[in-house]
Design a protein around this motif. Sequence first.
Motif, mmCIF file in Angstrom:
data_model
loop_
_atom_site.group_PDB
_atom_site.id
_atom_site.type_symbol
_atom_site.label_atom_id
_atom_site.label_comp_id
_atom_site.label_asym_id
_atom_site.label_seq_id
_atom_site.Cartn_x
_atom_site.Cartn_y
_atom_site.Cartn_z
ATOM 1 N N LEU A 128 0.818 -1.213 0.000
ATOM 2 C CA LEU A 128 0.000 0.000 0.000
ATOM 3 C C LEU A 128 0.853 1.265 0.000
ATOM 4 O O LEU A 128 0.603 2.185 -0.783
ATOM 5 N N ARG A 129 1.831 1.335 0.865
ATOM 6 C CA ARG A 129 2.649 2.552 0.952
ATOM 7 C C ARG A 129 3.366 2.878 -0.353
ATOM 8 O O ARG A 129 3.323 4.041 -0.795
ATOM 9 N N PRO A 130 4.017 1.918 -1.019
ATOM 10 C CA PRO A 130 4.653 2.264 -2.298
ATOM 11 C C PRO A 130 3.639 2.716 -3.354
ATOM 12 O O PRO A 130 3.946 3.583 -4.175
ATOM 13 N N ALA A 131 2.452 2.146 -3.324
ATOM 14 C CA ALA A 131 1.423 2.555 -4.285
ATOM 15 C C ALA A 131 0.964 3.980 -4.005
ATOM 16 O O ALA A 131 0.817 4.789 -4.924
ATOM 17 N N VAL A 132 0.752 4.298 -2.738
ATOM 18 C CA VAL A 132 0.298 5.647 -2.367
ATOM 19 C C VAL A 132 1.379 6.679 -2.685
ATOM 20 O O VAL A 132 1.063 7.811 -3.055
ATOM 21 N N GLU A 133 2.644 6.309 -2.574
ATOM 22 C CA GLU A 133 3.733 7.232 -2.894
ATOM 23 C C GLU A 133 3.714 7.661 -4.358
ATOM 24 O O GLU A 133 4.289 8.691 -4.709
ATOM 25 N N LYS A 134 3.048 6.910 -5.218
ATOM 26 C CA LYS A 134 2.967 7.258 -6.642
ATOM 27 C C LYS A 134 1.767 8.144 -6.965
ATOM 28 O O LYS A 134 1.519 8.461 -8.126
ATOM 29 N N THR A 135 1.037 8.570 -5.943
ATOM 30 C CA THR A 135 -0.164 9.382 -6.148
ATOM 31 C C THR A 135 0.124 10.626 -6.973
ATOM 32 O O THR A 135 -0.585 10.916 -7.936
ATOM 33 N N SER A 136 1.149 11.382 -6.603
ATOM 34 C CA SER A 136 1.406 12.637 -7.312
ATOM 35 C C SER A 136 1.765 12.384 -8.776
ATOM 36 O O SER A 136 1.358 13.150 -9.659
ATOM 37 N N PHE A 137 2.479 11.305 -9.065
ATOM 38 C CA PHE A 137 2.797 10.972 -10.454
ATOM 39 C C PHE A 137 1.519 10.705 -11.250
ATOM 40 O O PHE A 137 1.324 11.247 -12.335
ATOM 41 N N PHE A 138 0.633 9.854 -10.691
ATOM 42 C CA PHE A 138 -0.605 9.524 -11.386
ATOM 43 C C PHE A 138 -1.479 10.769 -11.580
ATOM 44 O O PHE A 138 -2.041 10.983 -12.650
#
Length: 150
Positions: A128-138
């Motif tokens: 979950l944490r690595p996925a959430v860290e990509k929020t700004s990119f998406f």
Amino acid sequence: MARYFDTRATARIDTRAYERGLRRWLGRMSDDVKRAVERTGTDVQNEARRLAPVDTGRLRSSIVARQTGGGRRVGYEVGTNVTYAAAVEYGTAPHVIVPKNRKALYWPGAAHPVAKVNHPGTAARPFLRPAVEKTSFFFRFHMAGIRGGR
């Protein structure tokens, strides 16, 4: 003595049409931004599913995204309701396993029933944490699509 401003010219500007157009444009942008937030939540959900370790597939299939807030304050939450998800995400420390309802523990392949087991703990397998860290990119990707007409 000459008086300045003896002759006046006045003009009226009807801003109602401009305001209506601006509201329409801002409303459309607002819908586009909401759509970008929704797509970002879906992308984070898919990334978390991709990163989740798979044994039976239960953890992976339980990961969902849902929209939060409303109006101009929208967001999303990505999570799971599987009880062992935190143990997978953060790992576990060494601990002792004792029986809850019986006098001893037994499992297929064990030589004999035992009163307790010293578990060595498990390593963290964050998903979950690595996925959430990509929020700004998406989100930037989807906002660029709005500006680019996608």
